[in-house]
Write a protein that holds these residues in place. Structure first.
Motif, PDB file in Angstrom:
ATOM      1  N   ILE A   8       8.448 -10.342 -20.454  1.00  0.00           N
ATOM      2  CA  ILE A   8       9.457 -10.613 -21.486  1.00  0.00           C
ATOM      3  C   ILE A   8      10.876 -10.711 -20.926  1.00  0.00           C
ATOM      4  N   LYS A   9      11.063 -10.296 -19.673  1.00  0.00           N
ATOM      5  CA  LYS A   9      12.423 -10.374 -19.125  1.00  0.00           C
ATOM      6  C   LYS A   9      12.408 -10.935 -17.704  1.00  0.00           C
ATOM      7  N   PHE A  10      13.408 -11.744 -17.417  1.00  0.00           N
ATOM      8  CA  PHE A  10      13.460 -12.420 -16.113  1.00  0.00           C
ATOM      9  C   PHE A  10      14.849 -12.276 -15.492  1.00  0.00           C
ATOM     10  N   GLN A  11      15.442 -11.120 -15.748  1.00  0.00           N
ATOM     11  CA  GLN A  11      16.829 -10.896 -15.344  1.00  0.00           C
ATOM     12  C   GLN A  11      17.058 -11.125 -13.840  1.00  0.00           C
ATOM     13  N   LEU A  12      16.105 -10.686 -13.010  1.00  0.00           N
ATOM     14  CA  LEU A  12      16.319 -10.771 -11.561  1.00  0.00           C
ATOM     15  C   LEU A  12      15.410 -11.804 -10.902  1.00  0.00           C
TER      16      LEU A  12
ATOM     17  N   LYS B  64      21.038 -18.572 -13.713  1.00  0.00           N
ATOM     18  CA  LYS B  64      19.828 -18.511 -12.886  1.00  0.00           C
ATOM     19  C   LYS B  64      18.620 -18.088 -13.725  1.00  0.00           C
ATOM     20  N   ARG B  65      18.791 -17.030 -14.513  1.00  0.00           N
ATOM     21  CA  ARG B  65      17.624 -16.559 -15.260  1.00  0.00           C
ATOM     22  C   ARG B  65      17.212 -17.557 -16.336  1.00  0.00           C
ATOM     23  N   THR B  66      18.198 -18.288 -16.874  1.00  0.00           N
ATOM     24  CA  THR B  66      17.869 -19.337 -17.840  1.00  0.00           C
ATOM     25  C   THR B  66      17.081 -20.442 -17.145  1.00  0.00           C
TER      26      THR B  66
ATOM     27  N   TYR C 190      12.134 -16.366 -35.164  1.00  0.00           N
ATOM     28  CA  TYR C 190      12.418 -16.396 -33.731  1.00  0.00           C
ATOM     29  C   TYR C 190      13.435 -15.311 -33.428  1.00  0.00           C
ATOM     30  N   ALA C 191      13.615 -15.034 -32.128  1.00  0.00           N
ATOM     31  CA  ALA C 191      14.704 -14.137 -31.724  1.00  0.00           C
ATOM     32  C   ALA C 191      15.806 -15.020 -31.177  1.00  0.00           C
ATOM     33  N   VAL C 192      17.036 -14.692 -31.514  1.00  0.00           N
ATOM     34  CA  VAL C 192      18.137 -15.467 -30.956  1.00  0.00           C
ATOM     35  C   VAL C 192      19.100 -14.516 -30.255  1.00  0.00           C
ATOM     36  N   LYS C 193      19.414 -14.859 -29.009  1.00  0.00           N
ATOM     37  CA  LYS C 193      20.357 -14.041 -28.237  1.00  0.00           C
ATOM     38  C   LYS C 193      21.694 -14.752 -28.259  1.00  0.00           C
ATOM     39  N   ILE C 194      22.707 -14.060 -28.737  1.00  0.00           N
ATOM     40  CA  ILE C 194      24.029 -14.683 -28.828  1.00  0.00           C
ATOM     41  C   ILE C 194      24.950 -14.024 -27.793  1.00  0.00           C
ATOM     42  N   TYR C 195      25.431 -14.838 -26.890  1.00  0.00           N
ATOM     43  CA  TYR C 195      26.326 -14.358 -25.832  1.00  0.00           C
ATOM     44  C   TYR C 195      27.737 -14.819 -26.146  1.00  0.00           C
ATOM     45  N   ASN C 196      28.664 -13.876 -26.101  1.00  0.00           N
ATOM     46  CA  ASN C 196      30.060 -14.243 -26.263  1.00  0.00           C
ATOM     47  C   ASN C 196      30.594 -14.654 -24.890  1.00  0.00           C
TER      48      ASN C 196
ATOM     49  N   LEU D 291      14.500 -17.676 -28.567  1.00  0.00           N
ATOM     50  CA  LEU D 291      13.328 -17.189 -27.841  1.00  0.00           C
ATOM     51  C   LEU D 291      12.219 -16.807 -28.813  1.00  0.00           C
ATOM     52  N   GLU D 292      11.061 -16.635 -28.271  1.00  0.00           N
ATOM     53  CA  GLU D 292       9.953 -16.094 -29.055  1.00  0.00           C
ATOM     54  C   GLU D 292      10.321 -14.676 -29.495  1.00  0.00           C
ATOM     55  N   LEU D 293       9.947 -14.329 -30.702  1.00  0.00           N
ATOM     56  CA  LEU D 293      10.205 -12.976 -31.210  1.00  0.00           C
ATOM     57  C   LEU D 293       9.103 -12.042 -30.696  1.00  0.00           C
ATOM     58  N   ILE D 294       9.520 -10.956 -30.068  1.00  0.00           N
ATOM     59  CA  ILE D 294       8.515 -10.006 -29.567  1.00  0.00           C
ATOM     60  C   ILE D 294       8.080  -9.123 -30.738  1.00  0.00           C
ATOM     61  N   ASN D 295       6.804  -9.160 -31.024  1.00  0.00           N
ATOM     62  CA  ASN D 295       6.299  -8.404 -32.177  1.00  0.00           C
ATOM     63  C   ASN D 295       5.468  -7.185 -31.796  1.00  0.00           C
TER      64      ASN D 295
ATOM     65  N   LYS E 293      20.269  -8.109 -37.314  1.00  0.00           N
ATOM     66  CA  LYS E 293      20.412  -7.806 -35.886  1.00  0.00           C
ATOM     67  C   LYS E 293      19.254  -6.920 -35.457  1.00  0.00           C
ATOM     68  N   ILE E 294      18.642  -7.260 -34.317  1.00  0.00           N
ATOM     69  CA  ILE E 294      17.486  -6.456 -33.877  1.00  0.00           C
ATOM     70  C   ILE E 294      17.701  -5.811 -32.517  1.00  0.00           C
ATOM     71  N   GLY E 295      18.812  -6.082 -31.880  1.00  0.00           N
ATOM     72  CA  GLY E 295      19.039  -5.426 -30.597  1.00  0.00           C
ATOM     73  C   GLY E 295      20.391  -5.776 -30.011  1.00  0.00           C
ATOM     74  N   LYS E 296      20.746  -5.013 -28.986  1.00  0.00           N
ATOM     75  CA  LYS E 296      21.997  -5.297 -28.271  1.00  0.00           C
ATOM     76  C   LYS E 296      21.728  -5.200 -26.791  1.00  0.00           C
ATOM     77  N   GLY E 297      22.041  -6.259 -26.073  1.00  0.00           N
ATOM     78  CA  GLY E 297      21.850  -6.261 -24.626  1.00  0.00           C
ATOM     79  C   GLY E 297      23.152  -6.010 -23.918  1.00  0.00           C
TER      80      GLY E 297
ATOM     81  N   PHE F 204      24.993  -8.161 -22.408  1.00  0.00           N
ATOM     82  CA  PHE F 204      25.947  -9.218 -22.749  1.00  0.00           C
ATOM     83  C   PHE F 204      25.696  -9.834 -24.119  1.00  0.00           C
ATOM     84  N   SER F 205      24.544  -9.587 -24.679  1.00  0.00           N
ATOM     85  CA  SER F 205      24.159 -10.335 -25.884  1.00  0.00           C
ATOM     86  C   SER F 205      23.986  -9.444 -27.111  1.00  0.00           C
ATOM     87  N   ASP F 206      24.099 -10.080 -28.273  1.00  0.00           N
ATOM     88  CA  ASP F 206      23.631  -9.458 -29.512  1.00  0.00           C
ATOM     89  C   ASP F 206      22.377 -10.223 -29.894  1.00  0.00           C
TER      90      ASP F 206
HETATM   91  N1  LIG Z   1      12.720 -11.848 -27.888  1.00  0.00           N
HETATM   92  C1  LIG Z   1      13.028 -10.709 -28.497  1.00  0.00           C
HETATM   93  N2  LIG Z   1      12.333 -10.311 -29.580  1.00  0.00           N
HETATM   94  C2  LIG Z   1      12.632  -9.145 -30.204  1.00  0.00           C
HETATM   95  N3  LIG Z   1      13.617  -8.315 -29.797  1.00  0.00           N
HETATM   96  C3  LIG Z   1      14.357  -8.656 -28.712  1.00  0.00           C
HETATM   97  C4  LIG Z   1      14.087  -9.866 -28.005  1.00  0.00           C
HETATM   98  N4  LIG Z   1      14.957  -9.941 -26.977  1.00  0.00           N
HETATM   99  C5  LIG Z   1      15.715  -8.844 -27.034  1.00  0.00           C
HETATM  100  N5  LIG Z   1      15.364  -8.058 -28.069  1.00  0.00           N
HETATM  101  C6  LIG Z   1      15.966  -6.783 -28.459  1.00  0.00           C
HETATM  102  O1  LIG Z   1      17.294  -6.740 -27.999  1.00  0.00           O
HETATM  103  C7  LIG Z   1      17.476  -5.690 -27.053  1.00  0.00           C
HETATM  104  C8  LIG Z   1      18.401  -6.155 -25.940  1.00  0.00           C
HETATM  105  O2  LIG Z   1      17.858  -7.279 -25.290  1.00  0.00           O
HETATM  106  P1  LIG Z   1      17.649  -7.294 -23.727  1.00  0.00           P
HETATM  107  O3  LIG Z   1      17.031  -6.009 -23.289  1.00  0.00           O
HETATM  108  O4  LIG Z   1      16.945  -8.532 -23.363  1.00  0.00           O
HETATM  109  O5  LIG Z   1      19.146  -7.365 -23.221  1.00  0.00           O
HETATM  110  P2  LIG Z   1      19.683  -7.281 -21.736  1.00  0.00           P
HETATM  111  O6  LIG Z   1      18.574  -7.083 -20.785  1.00  0.00           O
HETATM  112  O7  LIG Z   1      20.791  -6.281 -21.647  1.00  0.00           O
HETATM  113  O8  LIG Z   1      20.156  -8.741 -21.469  1.00  0.00           O
HETATM  114  P3  LIG Z   1      21.384  -9.633 -21.820  1.00  0.00           P
HETATM  115  O9  LIG Z   1      22.149  -9.762 -20.558  1.00  0.00           O
HETATM  116  O10 LIG Z   1      20.673 -10.878 -22.195  1.00  0.00           O
HETATM  117  O11 LIG Z   1      22.229  -9.094 -22.935  1.00  0.00           O
HETATM  118  C9  LIG Z   1      16.086  -5.338 -26.569  1.00  0.00           C
HETATM  119  O12 LIG Z   1      15.999  -4.008 -26.172  1.00  0.00           O
HETATM  120  C10 LIG Z   1      15.239  -5.630 -27.796  1.00  0.00           C
HETATM  121  O13 LIG Z   1      15.294  -4.524 -28.680  1.00  0.00           O
END
Ligand SMILES: Nc1ncnc2c1ncn2[C@@H]1O[C@H](COP(=O)(O)OP(=O)(O)OP(=O)(O)O)[C@@H](O)[C@H]1O
Length: 527
Positions: free
Chosen positions: A275-279, A179-181, A158-164, A209-213, A137-141, A143-145
């Motif tokens: 890297i983000k297109f939320q709005l 919309k953002r998708t 790659y980075a994978v965002k998993i939404y429940n 998604l592409e992995l942000i490095n 796991k590399i982050g938590k958004g 809505f997503s892990d």
């Molecule tokens: N493509 C990526 N590559 C590497 N790390 C990522 C990537 N996308 C997200 N992350 C990690 O996950 C964390 C949370 O993602 P993000 O900020 O996109 O969530 P969010 O804006 O709350 O959106 P969501 O509604 O999709 O959950 C980021 O702060 C980052 O650390």
């Protein structure tokens, strides 16, 4: 952790998470709602009509539309966005793609691997585990892990965002993800985080998604604090290019701030991207946006805070805020001056910029959007003369190699339609494009247009004999790093062909938006 579905049984008569309402997917003769002149994929396929009759057609695709010409010269099309897609095999007709949306199913017998490679951005697959291995796991958004994952076929990360699905309680949140998708999957450029594919099962939505490095611009600013004017100009020039790209696709970002901008390579400004297109949203001049309140206070344009109509220029104002931060180490509307954001009242006293830099800053900071620069004006601003000259010099250095023959150059410019190539979209060129499992060994389709033998004949590991065997080599480049990839490929083809070709040969290097032709002429003496 991730459950796969059997799409044809589980998605028939149901709708994907990305479909807000039940909708149809039937071939229609009404005018197709997209320009069909650019970026067309075209291939000979077989379609089954409602009576179960199989017909040969030249199927074309632009973004999320599939279309073909009827015998009467009419265009029939379907919109496949968010349709469930699966590859299947028919003992008589070979490999095919099945698209499922609610009560409609469309089956196409075709070069399924190539078509899936193109359509996966716009459709939804169900077998994540067949292609990817989920890692840490590399982050938590919100809505997503977010996890790192590895594609089993190309070995890339790659980075994978998993939404429940359960966590989307409100319909507005689901619509926002949709919309953002929808915006993100249309951005195929070096200026935007790459969007690869979506999977869905009964509980989750999975976006690859592409992995942000290289970290974010926010991290970069935090590490450097304050910048020299020439460094700031480089960053802002690249940022202006990313925003101009978005605007050229009729998209407004509306949330431009350092944390939404990243680097592909740490601290390398030339790799800066969004890297983000939320709005983000598609701009519609017919809509009055005065009730739309979006963005982060301190970064947004005054017209947003004042509930006035807004357009692309809201992004230009945010570029001004970022420049201010780069030059002063603090926001133009920090906590003490947040009130001034609505008035667009900037304190220029602590700014140390050349007259040109100051002109650029004041042009982006105009509170009245009518007087504010457009992104196009920003791009052509004199402040960037150094960057513009550097690009011009690079282009001039490349020119003699690229287009020795003016006729070729003209032909290339005119060429618009891209046909599927003998190489699959997961050619060695598209190193960032996830690969797909090969169709079952025994599934030899009588309809396959060509064998995949030329895939090996391009790219760095090209073999001489492959080139001599092929008059024309085609491939696809999935991202818009076209010039870079084109040059690499061209250099590779040149170096191999010089050793091997017996006569003049023609190579077509293709991308999503253009096709470039390269002729290598074998001279009588030596090449
Ligand atoms: N493509 C990526 N590559 C590497 N790390 C990522 C990537 N996308 C997200 N992350 C990690 O996950 C964390 C949370 O993602 P993000 O900020 O996109 O969530 P969010 O804006 O709350 O959106 P969501 O509604 O999709 O959950 C980021 O702060 C980052 O650390």
């Amino acid at each position: 952790m991730i459950k796969d579905l059997n799409p044809s049984s589980e998605y028939k008569h149901s709708k994907s998470f990305f479909q807000i309402a039940y909708s149809t997917m039937q071939w229609t003769k009404t005018p197709i709602p997209i320009a069909t002149t650019n970026q067309i994929i075209s291939d000979e396929v077989r379609l089954i009509n409602q009576q179960g009759v199989v017909r040969s057609k030249t199927l074309k695709s632009v973004e999320n539309y599939l279309f073909y010409e009827t015998k009467q010269g009419k265009t029939k099309w379907i919109d496949i966005e968010n349709a469930i897609i699966e590859v299947f095999y028919h003992s008589k007709f070979g490999s095919g793609l099945r698209l499922i949306r609610c009560f409609d199913v469309v089956e196409i017998f075709c070069d399924a691997k190539s078509w899936l490679g193109y359509l996966k951005r716009f459709t939804i697959q169900c077998e994540f585990n067949a292609t990817y291995l989920t890692k840490k796991k590399i982050g938590k958004g919100q809505f997503s892990d977010v996890y790192k994952c590895i594609n089993k076929y190309d070995g890339n990360e790659y980075a994978v965002k998993i939404y429940n699905k359960q966590s989307f309680i409100y319909e507005t949140d689901r619509a926002a993800l949709q919309k953002r998708t929808s915006v993100h999957r249309r951005l195929q450029s070096e200026f935007a985080l790459k969007f690869y594919e979506i999977f869905e099962n009964s509980e989750q939505v999975i976006i690859v998604l592409e992995l942000i490095n290289g970290g974010s611009l926010m991290d970069y600013i935090a590490r450097n604090n304050c910048f020299h004017e020439d460094q700031a100009a480089k960053i802002i020039f690249r940022l202006v290019k990313t925003i101009s790209y978005l605007h050229s696709k009729n998209i407004i970002h509306r949330d431009l701030k350092p944390e939404n901008v990243g680097f592909r390579i740490l601290d390398n400004v030339e790799t800066l991207f969004l890297i983000k297109f939320q709005l983000a949203d598609f701009y519609d001049p017919e809509i009055n946006y005065d009730q739309v309140y979006y963005g982060a206070h301190g970064f947004v344009a005054p017209e947003i805070l004042l509930h006035q109509n807004q357009d692309f220029k809201v992004d230009v104002f945010s570029i001004g805020v970022i420049l201010y931060i780069l030059m002063t180490g603090k926001s133009s509307f920090d906590d003490t001056r947040l009130q001034q954001n609505g008035e667009g009242d900037i304190d220029f006293s602590s700014i140390n910029l050349s007259p040109l830099g100051l002109d650029f800053l004041t042009g982006t900071f105009q509170p009245n959007p009518e007087e504010r620069y457009t992104s196009h004006q920003c791009l052509n601003h004199q402040w960037f003369i150094q960057e513009q000259l550097a690009k011009l010099q690079q282009a001039q250095m490349k020119k003699p190699i690229l287009f020795q023959n003016q006729q070729i150059a003209r032909r290339i410019k005119q060429s618009k339609t891209l046909t599927f190539s003998t190489s699959s979209p997961r050619s060695p060129l598209s190193i960032q494009s996830p690969r797909y499992p090969d169709l079952e060994q025994n599934q030899k389709s009588p309809l396959k247009l060509t064998q995949y033998n030329t895939e090996k004949s391009i790219g760095p590991s090209v073999h001489n004999k492959d080139i001599t065997n092929n008059q024309e080599v085609q491939t696809q480049i999935h991202d818009n790093n076209q010039n870079q990839e084109y040059n690499n490929l061209k250099a590779s083809i040149y170096s191999q062909a010089r050793l091997s070709i017996k006569k003049t040969q023609s190579f077509v290097i293709k991308s999503n938006s253009s096709a470039k032709q390269l002729n290598i002429v074998k001279s009588k003496q030596k090449l």
